[in-house]
Enzyme design. Structure first.
Site, mmCIF file in Angstrom:
data_model
loop_
_atom_site.group_PDB
_atom_site.id
_atom_site.type_symbol
_atom_site.label_atom_id
_atom_site.label_comp_id
_atom_site.label_asym_id
_atom_site.label_seq_id
_atom_site.Cartn_x
_atom_site.Cartn_y
_atom_site.Cartn_z
ATOM 1 N N LYS A 86 6.795 -1.310 15.676
ATOM 2 C CA LYS A 86 6.271 -1.091 14.318
ATOM 3 C C LYS A 86 6.443 0.370 13.906
ATOM 4 O O LYS A 86 6.898 0.665 12.800
ATOM 5 C CB LYS A 86 4.776 -1.470 14.290
ATOM 6 C CG LYS A 86 4.041 -0.987 13.064
ATOM 7 C CD LYS A 86 2.591 -1.383 13.097
ATOM 8 C CE LYS A 86 1.668 -0.418 13.808
ATOM 9 N NZ LYS A 86 1.411 0.862 13.107
ATOM 10 N N ASN A 87 6.086 1.279 14.813
ATOM 11 C CA ASN A 87 6.111 2.699 14.453
ATOM 12 C C ASN A 87 7.514 3.291 14.405
ATOM 13 O O ASN A 87 7.684 4.439 13.998
ATOM 14 C CB ASN A 87 5.235 3.512 15.416
ATOM 15 C CG ASN A 87 3.758 3.296 15.135
ATOM 16 O OD1 ASN A 87 3.400 2.659 14.144
ATOM 17 N ND2 ASN A 87 2.904 3.805 16.008
ATOM 18 N N CYS B 126 -5.548 2.486 9.058
ATOM 19 C CA CYS B 126 -6.690 2.310 9.957
ATOM 20 C C CYS B 126 -7.636 3.504 9.856
ATOM 21 O O CYS B 126 -7.185 4.653 9.772
ATOM 22 C CB CYS B 126 -6.199 2.173 11.390
ATOM 23 S SG CYS B 126 -5.624 0.531 11.796
ATOM 24 N N ARG C 224 -7.258 11.994 9.336
ATOM 25 C CA ARG C 224 -5.808 11.879 9.179
ATOM 26 C C ARG C 224 -5.258 12.669 7.988
ATOM 27 O O ARG C 224 -4.707 12.093 7.040
ATOM 28 C CB ARG C 224 -5.404 10.406 9.097
ATOM 29 C CG ARG C 224 -5.929 9.593 10.255
ATOM 30 C CD ARG C 224 -5.305 8.250 10.370
ATOM 31 N NE ARG C 224 -4.003 8.292 11.019
ATOM 32 C CZ ARG C 224 -3.304 7.205 11.341
ATOM 33 N NH1 ARG C 224 -3.769 6.022 11.051
ATOM 34 N NH2 ARG C 224 -2.143 7.310 11.937
ATOM 35 N N ASP D 174 -2.673 5.531 21.124
ATOM 36 C CA ASP D 174 -2.565 4.121 20.739
ATOM 37 C C ASP D 174 -2.809 3.154 21.901
ATOM 38 O O ASP D 174 -2.861 1.940 21.696
ATOM 39 C CB ASP D 174 -1.190 3.840 20.115
ATOM 40 C CG ASP D 174 -1.087 4.392 18.694
ATOM 41 O OD1 ASP D 174 -2.120 4.836 18.152
ATOM 42 O OD2 ASP D 174 0.020 4.385 18.129
ATOM 43 N N ARG E 83 -1.621 -6.417 11.870
ATOM 44 C CA ARG E 83 -0.817 -5.290 11.374
ATOM 45 C C ARG E 83 0.195 -4.825 12.413
ATOM 46 O O ARG E 83 1.230 -4.284 12.067
ATOM 47 C CB ARG E 83 -1.730 -4.104 11.032
ATOM 48 C CG ARG E 83 -2.629 -4.402 9.862
ATOM 49 C CD ARG E 83 -3.581 -3.297 9.640
ATOM 50 N NE ARG E 83 -2.827 -2.129 9.230
ATOM 51 C CZ ARG E 83 -3.352 -1.086 8.643
ATOM 52 N NH1 ARG E 83 -4.650 -1.075 8.404
ATOM 53 N NH2 ARG E 83 -2.620 -0.079 8.293
#
Ligand code: UD1
Length: 420
Positions: A23-24, A117, A122, A306, A398
């Site tokens: 995903k990233n 999230c 952030r 993560d 997600r």
């Protein structure tokens, strides 16, 4: 309609499981297609909510995409510069990636502040500061970031902290600038290497990703092409930790050792049996594992934030005591109150958690507070005695495709239900 996962815990995991595209890596690469002229095929696509949200953003920029046979086909021939509105950016934090490529290609960009999230404040100051260093004029008002690039020029940027997102934003921004851009003290995550490889296949000239200095020599034009996106190292790590928690024997295909060296080295300390191949890792666990004394999250190649919540589950059921420190995101202990409901013994002070391993977890009603916390509660549920209901499944979707089907293939008893 609300979806929940119902897990009947206590089964060991057994078999083979394949990891899909990261995903990233997909998110910045999809943003990077704005720089290209032509048809692009991205292999190893999986159906994740974050990637779907990114496709909607691309659509507003005139970029069509469709999926077939685990590939994402993107057509950039009608790309145009449009404002990325609040309703689009709230769904996916990676919407911030649109600033760099839009600015680089069209010399202006308007993007609403990103959502995502809730794992911490952030900030995006490092992205904006770096764009300014290259000459962009930035105005922040009414929840929008307006970037003007009439004086944008290749140049040297030093990052005060190796932010993954800021590194990727600037790599994309510089691809079409005339001259040479050097990015110093950049993040070294494998997804950054993947972005570099993608950009180069599409005609860019980027080098150095994976080290702390990246050089981008501007090119006039980028084109289409085909690119295989790297496997998801966090999903791979999640499957390995799930096996360590539940016990059993699992071969994770697409788990590249070079992407997960810190996890593998920690797992080796727990007395599990681990066999590593180039892009596969096999884990066999037949007894209760021992705790790891201290785990700290830090930028790659150190232990990733993560995987911190998933590692917390393993430490919760291991023999001994573990001190876990979260250095990246200040609200990343969201899984702790839920694990405590299941019987875990964890004390938090600031960014440190003291985890005393317990013999057993017990099924409970638990609520995911973010993507990785959600994945961790599923692991805890698979280990626990009795039934666990995981709420807020949309967080898990997600970043994990049909997690219940993946674990069912390994022998877990897990179902998704819909509640009116
Ligand atoms: C990326 C990952 C995310 C992962 C994180 C850290 C994607 C889409 N997401 O997020 O899953 O958890 O890396 O590995 O790739 N910071 C600032 N100012 C900035 C940017 C960051 O202070 O402008 C701080 C953050 O608050 C955080 C740290 O830097 O404390 C690291 O953040 P960063 O590396 O930028 O993470 P993301 O790119 O947001």
């Amino acid at each position: 309609m609300e979806e929940r996962l119902i897990i009947n815990g206590g089964r060991k995991l057994q078999g083979k499981i394949k990891v899909d595209g990261a995903k990233n890596a997909f998110l910045p690469i999809m943003a990077g297609t704005v720089l290209c002229d032509g048809q692009i095929e991205l292999e190893n696509y999986c159906d994740l909510e974050d990637l779907n949200s990114m496709r909607v953003i691309l659509k507003t920029l005139g970029i069509d995409s469709e999926t077939s046979n685990r590939s994402l086909y993107i057509d950039t021939k009608n790309v145009k510069n449009e404002k990325i509105t609040h309703d689009l950016t709230q769904k996916v934090r990676a919407s911030i990636f649109m600033l760099g490529p839009l600015l680089g290609r069209f010399r202006s960009a308007v993007v609403a502040y990103p959502g995502g999230c809730k794992i911490g404040a952030r900030p995006i100051d490092l992205h904006l500061k770096a764009f300014r260093t290259l000459g962009a004029r930035i105005v922040e008002k009414h929840g929008y970031i307006y970037c003007f690039g009439e004086n944008l020029k290749a140049g040297d940027v030093f990052f005060d902290f190796p932010s993954v997102g800021a590194t990727e934003s600037l790599m994309m921004c510089a691809c079409l600038l005339d001259g040479e851009t050097t990015l110093k003290n950049v993040a070294r995550e494998p997804e950054i290497v993947d972005l570099q490889n993608f950009l180069n296949v599409m005609g860019a000239n980027v080098s150095g990703a994976g080290t702390d200095c990246i050089k981008i020599v501007g090119v006039k034009k980028m084109h289409g092409g085909k690119f295989a996106v790297m496997p998801d190292r966090i999903v791979a790590g999640t499957y390995l930790l799930a096996t360590a928690v539940c016990g059993g024997d699992v071969l994770v295909e697409g788990a590249r050792v070079k992407d997960n060296e810190s996890l593998v080295s920690f797992l080796k300390q727990t007395a599990c049996q681990i066999e590593t191949f180039n892009d596969k890792i096999r884990l066999k666990v037949s007894k209760r594992l021992s705790s790891i004394e201290k785990i700290e999250t830090r930028p790659f190649p150190f232990f990733p934030t993560d995987l911190q919540s998933q590692m917390m589950v393993l430490q919760s059921v291991s023999k001994g005591v573990c001190l876990m420190q979260e250095n990246l995101f200040e609200n990343r202990f969201g899984v702790v109150p839920e694990l405590k409901k299941m019987g875990a013994d964890i004390v938090i002070k600031d960014r440190t958690a003291l985890v005393k391993g317990v013999e057993k977890l017990y099924g409970a009603n638990v609520f995911a507070s973010d993507l990785r916390a959600g994945a961790s509660l599923v692991m805890a549920g698979m280990k626990a005695e009795g039934y666990t209901t995981v709420h807020n499944v949309e967080f898990i979707d997600r970043g994990y495709e049909k997690i219940e089907e993946k674990y069912s293939l390994l022998g877990a008893d897990i179902k998704r239900i819909e509640i009116e």
